[in-house]
Write a protein that holds these residues in place. Structure first.
Motif, PDB file in Angstrom:
ATOM      1  N   GLY A  57      -2.785   5.735  -2.165  1.00  0.00           N
ATOM      2  CA  GLY A  57      -4.431   5.257  -2.247  1.00  0.00           C
ATOM      3  C   GLY A  57      -5.140   6.248  -1.978  1.00  0.00           C
ATOM      4  O   GLY A  57      -5.115   7.311  -0.641  1.00  0.00           O
ATOM      5  N   CYS A  58      -6.152   6.856  -2.626  1.00  0.00           N
ATOM      6  CA  CYS A  58      -7.030   7.918  -2.542  1.00  0.00           C
ATOM      7  C   CYS A  58      -8.461   7.556  -3.010  1.00  0.00           C
ATOM      8  O   CYS A  58      -8.608   6.613  -3.669  1.00  0.00           O
ATOM      9  CB  CYS A  58      -6.307   9.295  -2.999  1.00  0.00           C
ATOM     10  SG  CYS A  58      -6.406   9.260  -4.766  1.00  0.00           S
TER      11      CYS A  58
ATOM     12  N   CYS B 252      -8.188   6.734  -7.197  1.00  0.00           N
ATOM     13  CA  CYS B 252      -7.742   5.628  -7.581  1.00  0.00           C
ATOM     14  C   CYS B 252      -8.334   4.539  -6.646  1.00  0.00           C
ATOM     15  O   CYS B 252      -8.176   3.534  -6.982  1.00  0.00           O
ATOM     16  CB  CYS B 252      -6.053   5.662  -7.177  1.00  0.00           C
ATOM     17  SG  CYS B 252      -5.731   5.745  -5.671  1.00  0.00           S
TER      18      CYS B 252
END
Ligand SMILES: [Zn+2]
Length: 333
Positions: free
Chosen positions: A260-261, A264
């Protein structure tokens, strides 16, 4: 002795004048006056030193000018001599724009599979941009809000699918494998993730017995080439008016490896493309026998693909022509 004589006195004269002045003095107060005239600030001696240093400056200036004059012809002669051992001048070379590079890279995946490259016009009419793609006039995508109309009928194409319609119509009931890339336009406000102009790549295959498994195999191959052999992808059901069934394809975010970043949006997955089996009505609209022929089509946004691949956070970088950005995509030959 008065102050008005100060400037005409030179070095030799000064001792004569001092002696004379002292001889003429008759009392202590006159001696004090003579001392004041010669020695104090603004007196004859300090003026003399000032005069001397100015003269020296002038002399120095002249000396330098003379030297420069002597040197000049010598240097000019040297300029005319050809030094074959000097390194040649290097001129900075440009490189292909990252959007062109990735388009060529994708073409490079499809050409060995027997696809042909076809490109078509960016100015299109409603029939080929919408109607024949199963988007009748009342369809929401046709609203003025996201299409640039040039007049009542002509517009700037909103996707590369106009190429699909034109190719199918020109080759009815033929087996085809086509790949196309080009600029498309939407009336979006420009911000970090939207631009009014962007690049699409689209491919389609039409033939007898073309099924969803052909589409899946093709997309898996392309995404492995672009994102690496072991990067997982997933298919999600979706809806497009011109394909049935329709899917969207996600790849595991290569920047955070699914953790998760920002790229995205914390989901661990990034949407790469939309695809599906060509809607039988679209084939029929282009003169195909849709009982005999089937096909698949897919399309992807090139800027978005590069943003995901390289962690670029602002789509406008592709259009600002900042050399510091473009240099990072230099291909070394
Ligand atoms: Zn991520």
């Amino acid at each position: 002795m008065s102050g008005s004589n100060k400037k005409i006195i030179d070095e030799k004269e000064i001792s004569i004048l001092v002696e004379k002045s002292l001889k003429e003095t008759e009392n202590f107060s006159e001696i004090e006056t003579t001392k004041k005239d010669y020695l104090e600030k603004g007196g004859i001696i300090s003026s003399l030193f000032q005069q001397i240093s100015q003269e020296k400056d002038q002399e120095r200036k002249k000396e330098i000018e003379e030297k420069l004059k002597e040197q000049k012809p010598e240097k000019e002669q040297k300029k005319d001599k050809l030094d074959i051992y000097l390194e040649g001048k290097r001129f900075p070379l440009g490189n292909l724009h990252p959007l062109t590079q990735i388009s060529q890279e994708i073409y490079g995946v499809f050409l060995p599979l027997g696809y042909q490259i076809v490109e078509s016009d960016e100015i299109e009419n409603e029939e080929y941009n919408f109607n024949k793609l199963n988007m009748p006039p009342e369809h929401s995508a046709r609203g003025m809000h996201d299409t640039f109309y040039l007049n009542a009928n002509l517009l700037l194409r909103t996707h590369t699918s106009n190429t699909q319609i034109r190719v199918l119509e020109n080759n009815p009931n033929q087996e085809l494998k086509i790949i196309t890339a080009g600029k498309v336009y939407r009336r979006d406000e420009d911000d970090a993730t939207h631009t009014h102009q962007f690049t699409q790549i689209e491919g389609f295959v039409v033939g007898c017995n073309i099924s969803f498994s052909h589409l899946k195999g093709t997309l898996e191959l392309v995404l492995k080439k672009l994102f690496g052999e072991n990067n997982p992808i997933r298919f999600r059901p979706s809806y497009f008016p011109f394909t049935e069934p329709s899917v969207e394809v996600d790849a595991l975010c290569i920047l955070c490896q699914g953790k998760g970043c920002n790229i995205c949006k914390k989901t661990g997955w990034v949407e790469i493309l939309g695809a599906g089996l060509i809607h039988p009505q679209v084939l029929k609209n282009c003169g195909y026998d849709n009982q005999k022929f089937t096909g698949f089509a897919f399309g992807l946004g090139v800027e978005r693909l590069l943003m995901i691949k390289h962690g670029i956070e602002d789509i406008r970088h592709f259009y600002l022509n900042d050399v510091r950005f473009l240099k990072q995509f230099r291909v070394m030959s």
